[in-house]
Scaffold this active site. Structure first.
Site, PDB file in Angstrom:
ATOM      1  N   ASP A  12       1.998   3.859  -2.277  1.00 30.68           N
ATOM      2  CA  ASP A  12       1.650   2.861  -1.274  1.00 30.68           C
ATOM      3  C   ASP A  12       2.590   3.019  -0.063  1.00 30.68           C
ATOM      4  O   ASP A  12       3.666   3.613  -0.190  1.00 30.68           O
ATOM      5  CB  ASP A  12       1.832   1.481  -1.931  1.00 30.68           C
ATOM      6  CG  ASP A  12       1.754   0.357  -0.947  1.00 30.68           C
ATOM      7  OD1 ASP A  12       0.764   0.298  -0.204  1.00 30.68           O
ATOM      8  OD2 ASP A  12       2.691  -0.472  -0.907  1.00 30.68           O
ATOM      9  N   ASP A  14       3.123   0.282   3.027  1.00 29.16           N
ATOM     10  CA  ASP A  14       3.836  -0.941   3.454  1.00 29.16           C
ATOM     11  C   ASP A  14       4.438  -1.688   2.270  1.00 29.16           C
ATOM     12  O   ASP A  14       3.764  -1.941   1.270  1.00 29.16           O
ATOM     13  CB  ASP A  14       2.885  -1.856   4.220  1.00 29.16           C
ATOM     14  CG  ASP A  14       2.581  -1.276   5.580  1.00 29.16           C
ATOM     15  OD1 ASP A  14       3.347  -1.515   6.510  1.00 29.16           O
ATOM     16  OD2 ASP A  14       1.581  -0.542   5.675  1.00 29.16           O
ATOM     17  N   LYS A 157      -8.003   0.454  -4.345  1.00 34.20           N
ATOM     18  CA  LYS A 157      -7.158   1.662  -4.378  1.00 34.20           C
ATOM     19  C   LYS A 157      -7.405   2.494  -5.642  1.00 34.20           C
ATOM     20  O   LYS A 157      -7.263   3.714  -5.634  1.00 34.20           O
ATOM     21  CB  LYS A 157      -5.683   1.274  -4.284  1.00 34.20           C
ATOM     22  CG  LYS A 157      -5.269   0.786  -2.909  1.00 34.20           C
ATOM     23  CD  LYS A 157      -3.758   0.617  -2.844  1.00 34.20           C
ATOM     24  CE  LYS A 157      -3.308   0.169  -1.460  1.00 34.20           C
ATOM     25  NZ  LYS A 157      -1.837   0.153  -1.356  1.00 34.20           N
ATOM     26  N   ASP A 180       3.809  -2.228  -4.499  1.00 34.17           N
ATOM     27  CA  ASP A 180       4.475  -3.537  -4.470  1.00 34.17           C
ATOM     28  C   ASP A 180       3.534  -4.730  -4.405  1.00 34.17           C
ATOM     29  O   ASP A 180       3.981  -5.855  -4.541  1.00 34.17           O
ATOM     30  CB  ASP A 180       5.393  -3.635  -3.244  1.00 34.17           C
ATOM     31  CG  ASP A 180       4.591  -3.803  -1.962  1.00 34.17           C
ATOM     32  OD1 ASP A 180       3.724  -2.950  -1.709  1.00 34.17           O
ATOM     33  OD2 ASP A 180       4.801  -4.799  -1.257  1.00 34.17           O
ATOM     34  N   ASP A 184      -2.174  -2.930  -5.154  1.00 38.78           N
ATOM     35  CA  ASP A 184      -1.754  -1.745  -5.919  1.00 38.78           C
ATOM     36  C   ASP A 184      -2.100  -1.854  -7.410  1.00 38.78           C
ATOM     37  O   ASP A 184      -2.028  -0.857  -8.148  1.00 38.78           O
ATOM     38  CB  ASP A 184      -0.242  -1.507  -5.747  1.00 38.78           C
ATOM     39  CG  ASP A 184       0.112  -1.230  -4.298  1.00 38.78           C
ATOM     40  OD1 ASP A 184      -0.592  -0.408  -3.682  1.00 38.78           O
ATOM     41  OD2 ASP A 184       1.060  -1.841  -3.788  1.00 38.78           O
TER      42      ASP A 184
HETATM   43  O1  LIG Z   1      -2.532  -3.782   4.123  1.00 38.26           O
HETATM   44  C1  LIG Z   1      -2.255  -2.807   4.803  1.00 38.26           C
HETATM   45  O2  LIG Z   1      -2.950  -2.538   5.806  1.00 38.26           O
HETATM   46  C2  LIG Z   1      -1.139  -1.899   4.453  1.00 38.26           C
HETATM   47  O3  LIG Z   1      -0.711  -2.094   3.188  1.00 38.26           O
HETATM   48  P1  LIG Z   1      -0.252  -0.989   2.109  1.00 38.26           P
HETATM   49  O4  LIG Z   1       0.192   0.286   2.785  1.00 38.26           O
HETATM   50  O5  LIG Z   1       0.875  -1.724   1.468  1.00 38.26           O
HETATM   51  O6  LIG Z   1      -1.433  -0.815   1.234  1.00 38.26           O
END
Ligand SMILES: O=C(O)COP(=O)(O)O
Length: 234
Positions: A12, A14, A157, A180, A184
């Site tokens: 992941d 963010d 995902k 996180d 996920d």
């Molecule tokens: O929600 C988003 O756009 C980014 O979130 P992620 O990279 O943690 O999946």
């Protein structure tokens, strides 16, 4: 963990490889992922960001040039090679229903999406889920902590990454997922090993096979150190 055999890391972005969830990449975590790639492992970003953002991070960051973006709705293999697994129109229909029934629903300013709608986290997601179900609208509504996502039914995902596994004959027992947030969890379910970082909620931690203490960025390094003590020697 035996690193002789090639592994596939589904990572992941963010809240996982960013510094304190702030969007700025944690360079030591990225460096560790690049080293894994150089050792012959796959390191594939699986993100709620646009798959182009993830793909560019893989190019500039030096990881495997494949991205599962849009929360599983879009796979990107090259600048002009995208596979769309979701239908943005049905997500927009769901958005209209939510907007008509809940106040303060705002689209989040994000890079253009091909398969989903991204919203600010400004309303009660459970209320929105209830309204959609009362209107017989089937979509996936999820919270990445960074944004709320509306995806087509069965797009997440996990389903997105399983297409990559099929295409490249990657087996479940070769997959290590790191993340996180609630988005996920479907990814954790298809991986033999799943790692929740310190900043994950208790629910997310309870769905992972392993947890680490440190938060985003440092937590990835802690996880890789646990998995492969030899990593630092490479
Ligand atoms: O929600 C988003 O756009 C980014 O979130 P992620 O990279 O943690 O999946």
């Amino acid at each position: 963990m035996n690193f002789v055999k090639k592994k596939t890391f589904a990572v992941d972005i963010d809240g996982t490889i960013t510094e304190n969830g702030g969007g700025r990449i944690h360079l030591d975590a990225l460096d560790a992922l690049r080293r894994l790639t150089n050792m012959g492992h796959n390191v594939i970003f699986v993100t709620g960001r646009s798959s182009i953002e993830g793909y560019l991070l893989s190019v500039f960051g030096g990881t495997t040039k494949i991205t599962v973006g849009e929360n599983g709705g879009c796979l990107t293999f090259d600048s002009n090679d995208h596979v769309l697994l979701g239908n943005i129109e049905e997500c927009k229909t769901a958005l209209k229903v939510i907007e008509n029934n809940i106040e303060n629903v705002k689209e989040k300013p994000v890079f253009p999406r091909m398969t989903e709608v991204v919203l600010e986290r400004t309303f009660d997601l459970d209320v929105a889920k209830k309204i959609l179900s009362e209107n017989n609208i089937e979509v996936e509504l999820s919270d990445s902590q960074y944004a709320f996502h509306i995806n087509s039914p069965d797009v997440d995902k996990g389903t997105g990454f399983s297409k990559i596994m099929e295409k490249y004959s990657i087996l479940r027992n070769e997959v290590i997922a790191i993340g996180d947030s609630a988005t996920d969890i479907p990814l954790f379910k298809i991986a033999k090993t799943s790692i929740a970082l310190g900043n994950a909620s208790d629910l997310v931690k309870s769905e992972a096979t392993m947890t680490v203490n440190a938060n985003a960025g440092d937590g990835v390094i802690e996880a890789l150190d646990k998995l492969a003590p030899k990593l630092s020697e490479i």
